[in-house]
Design a protein around this motif. Sequence first.
Motif, PDB file in Angstrom:
ATOM      1  N   SER A 160       3.111  -2.449   2.214  1.00 51.26           N
ATOM      2  CA  SER A 160       4.005  -2.401   3.364  1.00 51.26           C
ATOM      3  C   SER A 160       3.946  -3.706   4.144  1.00 51.26           C
ATOM      4  O   SER A 160       3.072  -4.558   3.919  1.00 51.26           O
ATOM      5  CB  SER A 160       3.601  -1.242   4.277  1.00 51.26           C
ATOM      6  N   ALA A 161       4.851  -3.855   5.079  1.00 52.46           N
ATOM      7  CA  ALA A 161       4.857  -5.049   5.939  1.00 52.46           C
ATOM      8  C   ALA A 161       3.525  -5.185   6.670  1.00 52.46           C
ATOM      9  O   ALA A 161       2.962  -6.291   6.776  1.00 52.46           O
ATOM     10  CB  ALA A 161       6.009  -4.965   6.935  1.00 52.46           C
ATOM     11  N   GLU A 162       2.998  -4.063   7.164  1.00 45.40           N
ATOM     12  CA  GLU A 162       1.737  -4.113   7.895  1.00 45.40           C
ATOM     13  C   GLU A 162       0.587  -4.531   6.988  1.00 45.40           C
ATOM     14  O   GLU A 162      -0.307  -5.281   7.400  1.00 45.40           O
ATOM     15  CB  GLU A 162       1.415  -2.739   8.505  1.00 45.40           C
ATOM     16  N   GLN A 163       0.595  -4.021   5.751  1.00 43.91           N
ATOM     17  CA  GLN A 163      -0.487  -4.375   4.827  1.00 43.91           C
ATOM     18  C   GLN A 163      -0.452  -5.858   4.467  1.00 43.91           C
ATOM     19  O   GLN A 163      -1.497  -6.493   4.328  1.00 43.91           O
ATOM     20  CB  GLN A 163      -0.382  -3.504   3.576  1.00 43.91           C
ATOM     21  N   ILE A 164       0.754  -6.404   4.326  1.00 42.71           N
ATOM     22  CA  ILE A 164       0.873  -7.838   4.049  1.00 42.71           C
ATOM     23  C   ILE A 164       0.257  -8.642   5.188  1.00 42.71           C
ATOM     24  O   ILE A 164      -0.563  -9.546   4.980  1.00 42.71           O
ATOM     25  CB  ILE A 164       2.348  -8.218   3.841  1.00 42.71           C
ATOM     26  N   ARG A 165       0.656  -8.316   6.411  1.00 42.55           N
ATOM     27  CA  ARG A 165       0.168  -9.066   7.571  1.00 42.55           C
ATOM     28  C   ARG A 165      -1.341  -8.935   7.736  1.00 42.55           C
ATOM     29  O   ARG A 165      -2.071  -9.926   7.901  1.00 42.55           O
ATOM     30  CB  ARG A 165       0.867  -8.559   8.831  1.00 42.55           C
ATOM     31  N   ASP A 166      -1.841  -7.690   7.696  1.00 42.93           N
ATOM     32  CA  ASP A 166      -3.255  -7.467   7.951  1.00 42.93           C
ATOM     33  C   ASP A 166      -4.129  -8.061   6.853  1.00 42.93           C
ATOM     34  O   ASP A 166      -5.241  -8.544   7.115  1.00 42.93           O
ATOM     35  CB  ASP A 166      -3.524  -5.962   8.092  1.00 42.93           C
ATOM     36  N   THR A 167      -3.623  -8.054   5.619  1.00 42.54           N
ATOM     37  CA  THR A 167      -4.377  -8.669   4.530  1.00 42.54           C
ATOM     38  C   THR A 167      -4.524 -10.170   4.752  1.00 42.54           C
ATOM     39  O   THR A 167      -5.586 -10.751   4.507  1.00 42.54           O
ATOM     40  CB  THR A 167      -3.691  -8.402   3.181  1.00 42.54           C
ATOM     41  N   MET A 168      -3.447 -10.796   5.226  1.00 45.29           N
ATOM     42  CA  MET A 168      -3.510 -12.231   5.494  1.00 45.29           C
ATOM     43  C   MET A 168      -4.568 -12.544   6.554  1.00 45.29           C
ATOM     44  O   MET A 168      -5.322 -13.521   6.440  1.00 45.29           O
ATOM     45  CB  MET A 168      -2.144 -12.733   5.967  1.00 45.29           C
ATOM     46  N   LEU A 169      -4.628 -11.724   7.577  1.00 44.96           N
ATOM     47  CA  LEU A 169      -5.617 -11.956   8.627  1.00 44.96           C
ATOM     48  C   LEU A 169      -7.032 -11.693   8.111  1.00 44.96           C
ATOM     49  O   LEU A 169      -7.972 -12.432   8.426  1.00 44.96           O
ATOM     50  CB  LEU A 169      -5.308 -11.064   9.827  1.00 44.96           C
ATOM     51  N   GLN A 170      -7.185 -10.633   7.326  1.00 41.34           N
ATOM     52  CA  GLN A 170      -8.524 -10.331   6.811  1.00 41.34           C
ATOM     53  C   GLN A 170      -8.982 -11.401   5.841  1.00 41.34           C
ATOM     54  O   GLN A 170     -10.156 -11.787   5.830  1.00 41.34           O
ATOM     55  CB  GLN A 170      -8.536  -8.966   6.130  1.00 41.34           C
ATOM     56  N   ALA A 171      -8.063 -11.919   5.035  1.00 44.64           N
ATOM     57  CA  ALA A 171      -8.429 -12.923   4.042  1.00 44.64           C
ATOM     58  C   ALA A 171      -8.970 -14.196   4.690  1.00 44.64           C
ATOM     59  O   ALA A 171      -9.795 -14.899   4.106  1.00 44.64           O
ATOM     60  CB  ALA A 171      -7.238 -13.253   3.154  1.00 44.64           C
ATOM     61  N   THR A 172      -8.501 -14.485   5.893  1.00 44.77           N
ATOM     62  CA  THR A 172      -8.968 -15.683   6.602  1.00 44.77           C
ATOM     63  C   THR A 172     -10.087 -15.375   7.589  1.00 44.77           C
ATOM     64  O   THR A 172     -10.518 -16.249   8.338  1.00 44.77           O
ATOM     65  CB  THR A 172      -7.799 -16.338   7.360  1.00 44.77           C
TER      66      THR A 172
END
Length: 967
Positions: free
Chosen positions: A776-788
């Motif tokens: 989902s859109a939220e998973q894309i965004r939150d994954t990007m933040l978690q990855a960094t």
Amino acid sequence: MCRSLFWTCIPLLFSFPAFADTAGTEFFEQKIRPVLVKHCYECHSVESKSVKGGLLVDSAAGLLNGGDSGPSLVAGQPDESVLIEALRYETYEMPPSGKLPEDVIKDFEKWVSMGAPDPRTDPVKGSVGSEEIDFETARQFWAFQPPESHVVPTVQDAEWPRSWIDSFVLSKLEANDLQPMPDAERSSLIRRIAYDLTGLPPSLDDLEALEEETGQNSVERFVDRLLASQQYAEHWARHWLDVARYADSNGADFNATFHNAWRYRNYVIDTFHEDRPFDEFVREQIAGDFLDANNMEETSRNLIATGFLMVGTKMLSERDKEKLRMDVVDEQINSIGKVFLGMTVGCARCHDHKFDPIPTSDYYALAGILRSTQTLDGEIQKYVSNWTRQPLPMTEEHEQSLAEYNARVQQLEKEIKAAEAKLTQLEDSSTRSAILEQGILKDDSEAKLIGNWKSSTYSKHFIGKGYIHDDKQDLGSKKVIFEVNVPEDGEYEVRLAFPGSGGRASNVPVVIDHADGSTTISVDQTKRAKLLTMLQPLGRFPIRTDQPFVVTISNTGTNGYVIVDALQVVNVNELTEDNTQAVDENLAKIEAQRKHVDQLKARLKRVKDDAPPPAPVALAVREAEDQGDYSICIRGEPRNLGRKVPRGFLTVATYNSAPEIPAGQSGRLSLAEWLADPQNPLTARVYVNRVWQHLIGHGLVRSVDNFGHLGERPSHPDLLDQLAVEFIQHNWSTKWLIREIVLSRTYQQTSEHDDSRWKVDPENRLLRRMNRKPLSAEQIRDTMLQATGSLDDSQTESPVAALGTLVSQNNPNDAKVQLASSNTRAIYQPVIRNELSSLMRVFDFADPDFVTGRRAETTVPTQSLWMMNSPMIADRSQIIGQQIADLTELNSEEKVQTLYRRILGRPATSQEAEVAIQFVSSFEQPSDDETDSETNSTTEPELQPNAEDWADLAHAIIASSTFRMLD
């Protein structure tokens, strides 16, 4: 290897099938059919005395074929449709009684643009009464029979099932000569579980631990750990907020800010975290204000829960308040019907439901309950309705501190008011007149203007009718020129009038051409002028009568607004000690009083800065003053009432005896009890079907919001029944239900394609494999933040606290809403109706105007373009690239594995690792210490990829279908 070739190695266009939902049909039933019934059927239906113009609009075919003027609409092209032209009064004028409101016409335009979806296959036969529905026969339909327990089927392959769920699934497969697919690879399974349960990839620690452990027990422990986490609650709360049509603003005609909606959002999160029984969750959202509470926290929770009835969009500026009241009731009925029952109850507002056994009388039985409930209260501004807010309980200490604070504020405000009144009296005294009458006073209206200066009266203390400013535009090209003729030669004091305040320029150039030459002065307009807060002395200059005296103010090089109000020139002979002593004394009194006002305001600011938390309020309903049964609104018109119907529930879904509605109550508590009754055939089924869909990818009933005759039939009816029965027996526990499904072998199958199985079951209705699902859109965004490493895991409050009553002013010149960004999870970010972020719009975020049990799943080029060009993705990729480059203790292969684990939540395959290493190696550059020109070594230096190379690799992985899809 060139980078463009690498991008082709990772597919950018996502290849999953588009999701065909029922949004078009729902839009027709909510927005189009009621208007046709009310305004068109009288002259254009099979029951009309004479069909006008040969046009029938009571069936899809009749509306499409048109009448004497040809086809009435062209699907997808509103501007080419005669129907739209007639509604706009461009050709024909329909209806002839008067043009429909613009918002209704816009609905028709949107409907035609959608392709004019219309479920009507036969002409409408007029509204039938409930006595014409055989409810005993109607209850034979599968959805209206209470779920029953079924014997777990015996299967041929007794080794495959891991749970009773698997036995039901395998039985169907074997009956169709199919076998399930093998188990998913462990890395894919771990990633799938982590995203499905928490909306985030597995942590690096989890990956390391699960790679070392083997067996189902380690998976079970992993699932239990995730179910106990706050991340689980936040992810699954978002699923519920989709159906609860949650938003932080009203949208519609008056996009007012829901400052307190966050309380309902956090209530939902806490409910999932605590795994409170779903039947309690239902009761609280419908009638929490009636439920018993043991403490202040429970009282608050119960009130906040009724925000479910509040958060839907409303046409707040509707002047017909009775119509608005019934429109709100309709929105609530439609939401309750879809969310809890999976039924389109709202279709029965104007007529008996055309497809399901829901008579209009049942609709108004529910309407009587919700009409007896207060949702709107008062006005935000003239003609614009406000909504109810309920005070929440406070501690005695909090109440006392608020009372003391309010008393201090009131006293200071009283003192400030009195002090300002005295200041005004001093400023309006003879001192003001004495100063303004000195010398020659020229208003800005008498000056010569070069450039476009804007008039204003915003700031106080100006001369004449107002003042002018440069609007901070066209620096260096705007001037105000004053020419003054004095009566006699002499020395004159020159004063510039302007109201000073914040935002003004501190470096306004003023050029004074006098008898001795030219003098340039820089004026600081951020400070108040010395005389009367509007006249600032610039100095004394010689002026002669035989040559011009010119003062020029410009905006050359200025750093703020340039203000010009007037120019005053006073002969110094008028400023003798005798003449100025009284004025100076009064000016001193004015300045002293002004300082006193400033001191009081500073004290008030300090008090407010130290204010205790405000009295908590919730977006919550309450009982209306006028309660009771309501009448059927003929054709949905609240001004055309028919017979009165007693308050109640859906007849077809009521078994045994319906809960009674006590006197003096709206009936919401009884409605809540009916919805949460284990004998209700719909509530548990609808919920477990949604949970199944979120985990498996499709519901056992694929039309998750419609269990009626227009909805799809369950692929595994016995399994659906058993899930509902077991769910109720396990205390309506969502965590139990999720755990049961996730640990099944059905869930843990691979999603790989098998051609032979596909030919038998092309849509995977028999669950022969696991479905691939997009993030989902939220998973894309939150994954990007978690990855960094940037994801903030704190729970927050209102994301719209900085906004006023309105999100925007509803005019074409409004700028886009600007809100402070944060790194908290997406569920805590603002959901502004009509102004969703590009990420949310492109990646199928749930439309908060509607109940959304299943989001659309689209495959469009804009998604790939967004991933390639988004500043957010580019920024995150740069951060990840730098972080990977800084891991100097790792070699390139180890860095690739770290990168994949961070972004995808799994290690890279051997093929992926090989391609990635080739990519970063193709752009390696020797480091500085390896390029010493004085070295004569013929050994080729070892090359190292730089941060930019790793950033490009990260971006490519993020933009790939491998990242977006959950296998």
